[in-house]
Design an enzyme around this catalytic site. Structure first.
Site, PDB file in Angstrom:
ATOM      1  N   ASP A 141      17.506   9.337  -8.358  1.00 25.61           N
ATOM      2  CA  ASP A 141      18.951   9.587  -8.279  1.00 25.61           C
ATOM      3  C   ASP A 141      19.504   9.595  -6.856  1.00 25.61           C
ATOM      4  O   ASP A 141      20.595  10.132  -6.628  1.00 25.61           O
ATOM      5  CB  ASP A 141      19.304  10.920  -8.957  1.00 25.61           C
ATOM      6  CG  ASP A 141      19.150  10.849 -10.465  1.00 25.61           C
ATOM      7  OD1 ASP A 141      19.121   9.718 -11.008  1.00 25.61           O
ATOM      8  OD2 ASP A 141      19.052  11.913 -11.106  1.00 25.61           O
ATOM      9  N   ASP A 168       0.195  19.049  18.585  1.00 27.23           N
ATOM     10  CA  ASP A 168       0.848  20.148  19.299  1.00 27.23           C
ATOM     11  C   ASP A 168       1.618  21.086  18.376  1.00 27.23           C
ATOM     12  O   ASP A 168       2.578  21.740  18.814  1.00 27.23           O
ATOM     13  CB  ASP A 168       1.805  19.603  20.372  1.00 27.23           C
ATOM     14  CG  ASP A 168       1.054  19.058  21.580  1.00 27.23           C
ATOM     15  OD1 ASP A 168      -0.157  19.320  21.693  1.00 27.23           O
ATOM     16  OD2 ASP A 168       1.685  18.367  22.394  1.00 27.23           O
ATOM     17  N   LYS A 208      -3.896  10.629   4.780  1.00 26.82           N
ATOM     18  CA  LYS A 208      -3.516   9.873   5.976  1.00 26.82           C
ATOM     19  C   LYS A 208      -2.454  10.694   6.687  1.00 26.82           C
ATOM     20  O   LYS A 208      -1.245  10.421   6.605  1.00 26.82           O
ATOM     21  CB  LYS A 208      -2.959   8.487   5.606  1.00 26.82           C
ATOM     22  CG  LYS A 208      -3.863   7.695   4.658  1.00 26.82           C
ATOM     23  CD  LYS A 208      -3.105   7.459   3.378  1.00 26.82           C
ATOM     24  CE  LYS A 208      -3.867   6.605   2.394  1.00 26.82           C
ATOM     25  NZ  LYS A 208      -5.117   7.166   1.946  1.00 26.82           N
ATOM     26  N   HIS A 223      -8.771  11.223   0.891  1.00 24.42           N
ATOM     27  CA  HIS A 223      -7.854  10.086   0.799  1.00 24.42           C
ATOM     28  C   HIS A 223      -6.610  10.301   1.663  1.00 24.42           C
ATOM     29  O   HIS A 223      -5.683   9.483   1.644  1.00 24.42           O
ATOM     30  CB  HIS A 223      -7.447   9.857  -0.663  1.00 24.42           C
ATOM     31  CG  HIS A 223      -6.865   8.511  -0.935  1.00 24.42           C
ATOM     32  ND1 HIS A 223      -5.532   8.314  -1.210  1.00 24.42           N
ATOM     33  CD2 HIS A 223      -7.443   7.283  -0.964  1.00 24.42           C
ATOM     34  CE1 HIS A 223      -5.302   7.027  -1.390  1.00 24.42           C
ATOM     35  NE2 HIS A 223      -6.447   6.378  -1.257  1.00 24.42           N
ATOM     36  N   HIS A 256       0.819  -1.209   0.000  1.00 26.36           N
ATOM     37  CA  HIS A 256       0.000   0.000   0.000  1.00 26.36           C
ATOM     38  C   HIS A 256       0.856   1.263   0.000  1.00 26.36           C
ATOM     39  O   HIS A 256       0.327   2.368   0.052  1.00 26.36           O
ATOM     40  CB  HIS A 256      -0.926  -0.016   1.234  1.00 26.36           C
ATOM     41  CG  HIS A 256      -2.082   0.909   1.135  1.00 26.36           C
ATOM     42  ND1 HIS A 256      -2.298   1.935   2.030  1.00 26.36           N
ATOM     43  CD2 HIS A 256      -3.102   0.987   0.243  1.00 26.36           C
ATOM     44  CE1 HIS A 256      -3.384   2.586   1.712  1.00 26.36           C
ATOM     45  NE2 HIS A 256      -3.902   2.043   0.637  1.00 26.36           N
ATOM     46  N   LYS A 265       3.278   4.367  -1.207  1.00 25.62           N
ATOM     47  CA  LYS A 265       3.405   5.249  -2.368  1.00 25.62           C
ATOM     48  C   LYS A 265       4.732   5.995  -2.220  1.00 25.62           C
ATOM     49  O   LYS A 265       4.824   6.990  -1.473  1.00 25.62           O
ATOM     50  CB  LYS A 265       2.258   6.253  -2.452  1.00 25.62           C
ATOM     51  CG  LYS A 265       0.890   5.615  -2.753  1.00 25.62           C
ATOM     52  CD  LYS A 265       0.168   5.198  -1.515  1.00 25.62           C
ATOM     53  CE  LYS A 265      -1.200   4.615  -1.831  1.00 25.62           C
ATOM     54  NZ  LYS A 265      -1.886   4.089  -0.647  1.00 25.62           N
TER      55      LYS A 265
END
Length: 376
Positions: free
Chosen positions: A110, A290, A285, A283, A103, A105
């Site tokens: 380089d 603080d 996450k 979508h 899952h 991404k």
């Protein structure tokens, strides 16, 4: 670190980095769709391979089921090395390992630039009713944190080549990552896997929540925390911390949507504020605690992310970055979210409560059948 809001900011930055690559492009994505955005990224990857850049692409077999027959042939013809993580050979056969997905991404170019976040290679407007575009975040990264990102991606690639082709494999050495500090921000790269790092991301969340003094703001597409996570949020609210959770308002997956809502009543009674984002599909996450601790990545706070999938998050200790993320979330909440009141959920008819409770229990049973979860 540069915060990138949704595909409108992420894809131009990614395409520019690929176009300027000299030695190596390594990309991982749960979804790699054959749409306008996917073809743009594929085109940049093929152009890089044709000019002699080592290009590797890894996608998930469940998230990108058509990849091997749509984009993969053209990529490999151009010299791109492509692999599918756990291909779906029997889509309707129930097997435990099917839920262990890639899952993450991630992208490294380089050894100098990396991208970490929750944005798949797919157009933000890939469905007819999805307007405006999908709301998500990624981070463009330079500096020492590139080294663990790059090592993690290379290690998985080598393992998968060994699994698929039954022979030992080591990637050829390439130019060293630029590990000199590029600024004064502090960050750590965390992964979740099914071997040594099963709970690293969850533990980072729990430690930050336990130490929160003023505020906690969590934005999550799929939110179904276990008892330990819920207790941590409740304790924070009880000691006077303002706890706010931004969740999906539009229905994408009905079972998960209603299962999440089964938790609303107790969370609201604990003093936790819940906002539903309805302007588009959420979508993201991410979290800010603080105005100093922040995280951006691929991991939801649900059983699939915290117990099963390979995930990757960037955790940042930097007031400026945290404030930028909080401000961005605040603008999104003001423009497209509504706060839920405890009274609203208390007035729900019995059959509506029953639907949500049944969805929650059904999902727990499904996770139990896989042998995962337990007390978490």
């Amino acid at each position: 670190m540069t915060l990138l809001n949704s595909g409108a900011e992420f894809f131009p930055a990614l395409l520019t980095a690929i176009d300027e690559a000299r030695h190596e492009v390594h990309l991982e994505s749960y979804i790699f769709e054959d749409d306008r955005t996917g073809r743009d990224v594929a085109g940049a990857l093929m152009a890089a391979a044709r000019r002699g850049v080592d290009v590797r692409v890894l996608v998930d077999g469940f998230g990108a089921p058509a990849f091997s027959t749509t984009l993969m042939p053209a990529l490999t013809d151009a010299g791109v090395m492509a692999l599918v993580y756990r291909p779906e050979y029997a889509r309707f056969k129930l097997r435990r390992h099917r839920l262990r997905r890639l899952h993450r991404k991630l992208a490294v170019i380089d050894g100098e630039i990396a991208f970490v976040g929750g944005i798949n290679i797919i157009d933000d407007l890939n469905t007819a009713d999805q307007s405006p575009g999908r709301y998500d975040y990624a981070v463009r990264v330079e500096g020492p944190v590139l080294l663990p990102i790059r090592q993690t991606m290379r290690r998985l690639w080598e393992v998968l080549v060994w699994v698929n082709f039954k022979r030992r494999y080591r990637l050829a050495p390439v130019e060293k990552s630029t590990t000199a500090p590029c600024g004064e921000q502090q960050a750590a790269f965390l992964v979740r896997d099914n071997i040594r790092h099963r709970r690293d991301i969850e533990q980072a969340y729990l430690a930050a929540i336990a130490g929160a003094r003023d505020s906690i703001l969590i934005a999550n597409a799929y939110f179904l925390p276990g008892r330990r996570f819920r207790r941590a949020l409740n304790k924070a609210a009880q000691r006077g911390v303002q706890v706010s959770i931004l969740l999906q308002g539009r229905i994408e997956y009905r079972l998960l949507h209603y299962a999440t809502q089964a938790l609303y009543d107790k969370l609201l009674k604990s003093g936790i504020r819940i906002f539903e984002y309805r302007h588009s599909f959420l979508h993201a996450k991410v979290a800010v605690i603080d105005e100093q601790w922040a995280t951006v990545g691929s991991s939801n706070i649900d059983p699939f992310s915290l117990l099963l999938s390979r995930e990757a998050n960037l955790v940042v200790l930097d007031g400026k970055f945290a404030e930028e993320l909080r401000r961005s979330l605040g603008q999104a909440m003001q423009a497209g979210a509504s706060e839920l009141s405890p009274q609203h959920w208390q007035r729900l008819p019995w059959y509506s409560r029953l639907l949500r409770s049944a969805s929650y229990n059904l999902l727990r049973i499904a996770i139990g059948f896989t042998g995962y979860g337990g007390k978490h």
